[in-house]
Write a protein that holds these residues in place. Structure first.
Motif, PDB file in Angstrom:
ATOM      1  N   GLY A 179       1.079  -1.403  -0.316  1.00  0.00           N
ATOM      2  CA  GLY A 179       0.246   0.053  -0.257  1.00  0.00           C
ATOM      3  C   GLY A 179       1.035   1.109  -0.064  1.00  0.00           C
ATOM      4  O   GLY A 179       0.847   2.211  -0.462  1.00  0.00           O
ATOM      5  N   TYR A 182       1.550   1.784  -3.447  1.00  0.00           N
ATOM      6  CA  TYR A 182       1.176   2.324  -4.481  1.00  0.00           C
ATOM      7  C   TYR A 182       0.676   3.787  -3.735  1.00  0.00           C
ATOM      8  O   TYR A 182       0.686   4.926  -5.279  1.00  0.00           O
ATOM      9  CB  TYR A 182      -0.464   1.217  -3.916  1.00  0.00           C
ATOM     10  N   ASP A 183       0.751   4.280  -3.047  1.00  0.00           N
ATOM     11  CA  ASP A 183       0.973   5.480  -2.657  1.00  0.00           C
ATOM     12  C   ASP A 183       1.823   6.013  -2.906  1.00  0.00           C
ATOM     13  O   ASP A 183       2.035   7.597  -3.288  1.00  0.00           O
ATOM     14  CB  ASP A 183       1.206   6.214  -1.089  1.00  0.00           C
ATOM     15  N   CYS A 185       3.279   6.123  -6.002  1.00  0.00           N
ATOM     16  CA  CYS A 185       3.066   6.009  -7.349  1.00  0.00           C
ATOM     17  C   CYS A 185       2.122   6.971  -7.372  1.00  0.00           C
ATOM     18  O   CYS A 185       2.378   7.864  -8.221  1.00  0.00           O
ATOM     19  CB  CYS A 185       2.859   4.236  -7.673  1.00  0.00           C
ATOM     20  N   LYS A 186       1.389   6.998  -6.631  1.00  0.00           N
ATOM     21  CA  LYS A 186      -0.468   7.992  -7.056  1.00  0.00           C
ATOM     22  C   LYS A 186       0.587   9.276  -6.312  1.00  0.00           C
ATOM     23  O   LYS A 186      -0.158  10.135  -7.723  1.00  0.00           O
ATOM     24  CB  LYS A 186      -0.576   7.462  -5.755  1.00  0.00           C
ATOM     25  N   ASP A 191       2.175   4.839 -12.774  1.00  0.00           N
ATOM     26  CA  ASP A 191       1.134   3.527 -12.862  1.00  0.00           C
ATOM     27  C   ASP A 191       1.638   2.971 -11.986  1.00  0.00           C
ATOM     28  O   ASP A 191       2.496   1.777 -12.736  1.00  0.00           O
ATOM     29  CB  ASP A 191       1.109   2.984 -14.239  1.00  0.00           C
ATOM     30  N   PHE A 192       0.731   1.947 -10.728  1.00  0.00           N
ATOM     31  CA  PHE A 192       0.831   0.974 -10.376  1.00  0.00           C
ATOM     32  C   PHE A 192       1.208   0.090 -10.682  1.00  0.00           C
ATOM     33  O   PHE A 192       1.779  -1.036 -10.108  1.00  0.00           O
ATOM     34  CB  PHE A 192       0.553   1.407  -9.053  1.00  0.00           C
ATOM     35  N   LYS A 193       0.922  -0.403 -11.989  1.00  0.00           N
ATOM     36  CA  LYS A 193       0.892  -1.540 -12.742  1.00  0.00           C
ATOM     37  C   LYS A 193       1.764  -1.602 -13.292  1.00  0.00           C
ATOM     38  O   LYS A 193       2.430  -2.934 -13.578  1.00  0.00           O
ATOM     39  CB  LYS A 193      -0.421  -1.090 -13.832  1.00  0.00           C
ATOM     40  N   GLN A 196       3.264  -4.656 -11.330  1.00  0.00           N
ATOM     41  CA  GLN A 196       2.296  -5.732 -10.863  1.00  0.00           C
ATOM     42  C   GLN A 196       3.522  -7.023 -11.643  1.00  0.00           C
ATOM     43  O   GLN A 196       3.417  -8.129 -10.654  1.00  0.00           O
ATOM     44  CB  GLN A 196       1.122  -6.010 -11.544  1.00  0.00           C
TER      45      GLN A 196
END
Length: 257
Positions: A179, A182-183, A185-186, A191-193, A196
């Motif tokens: 998480g 994710y933050d 990246c955001k 792009d969080f992808k 992946q």
């Protein structure tokens, strides 16, 4: 004992939360299981299950079952009185003793899995850890567990608590750290992808390598310049987590900052 291997097992499920939802669907779909009733204290909580099995909000008039599965939070488990029932009563907690249950026949059915209502889980691949207070009840619980999962493990209370602790590190803590990724990246319009494939490879490695053998990154390399540069980009909890995890990695691999 062998009766349960040749006849339908009557199941009552208490609860409609995440774990209960997946067990309800799994039991309802199995030809050798008879889901006779679903209990919840709230009528609203039962609405999504009206077409699956009979439902009730009356704990004192439960239908007769061979096995009652109490899939409730800890407070709910200890506040449920099932001393009037004759079937085996089990809870799904990873941390609590079967002694928390107010029942004549008690046990535990702990699924070592992370459940979300939004994502389908293959119960046949979900490890089920089982334990009963009375030896004569063990085969009943084992027979049920083996019908819905290919991974059934007898696990006593002390070992189950350690397994749950390990699960918190493996799932809850790792998800929290993801998480944070994710933050980051955001907050930086990334792009969080993109991460992946990396995440998939990280978890796939655990199936063939020990975590210690699979460890990579600046901490295990003792790349001081990169560690300092990345620490300077962080603040607050993220910085604290970076520092403590770096320390943990280096202690595990015999390095120091």
């Amino acid at each position: 004992m062998f009766l349960f291997l040749t006849t339908m097992i009557r199941i009552g499920i208490l609860g409609t939360g995440k774990v209960a939802t997946h067990l309800i669907k799994g039991c309802a779909a199995h030809p050798s299981l008879d889901l006779i009733e679903i209990y919840n204290r709230s009528e609203n909580g039962l609405m999504p299950f009206k077409d699956i099995a009979p439902t009730t909000t009356d704990l004192n008039s439960l239908n007769k079952a061979d096995l009652y599965i109490v899939a409730l939070p800890d407070e709910g488990i200890k506040n449920i009185n099932l001393l009037h029932t004759k079937g085996l009563v089990v809870h799904t907690s990873g941390t609590n003793s079967f002694r928390l249950l107010q029942a004549n026949r008690r046990g535990v059915l702990y699924p070592a899995q992370s459940f979300s209502k939004e994502k389908k889980i293959d119960l046949t691949k979900t490890p089920l850890c089982i334990e009963t207070e009375k030896e004569e009840d063990f085969e009943i619980l084992k027979s049920f567990a083996q019908l819905i999962s290919k991974q059934v493990h007898p696990v006593a209370e002390d070992k189950r608590q350690k397994l749950h602790l390990a699960a918190v590190f493996a799932n809850n803590f790792s998800n929290s750290v993801i998480g944070m990724a994710y933050d980051i990246c955001k907050d930086n319009d990334l792009d969080f992808k993109i991460l992946q494939p990396l995440l998939q490879e990280t978890f796939l490695k655990t199936q063939i390598l020990s975590p210690k053998s699979a460890q990579t990154g600046p901490a295990v390399r003792n790349d001081v310049a990169t560690l300092k540069q990345q620490l300077n980009q962080l603040s607050g909890t993220q910085k604290e987590v970076y520092q403590i995890l770096t320390k943990s990695i280096q202690e595990n691999h015999g390095s120091e900052l």
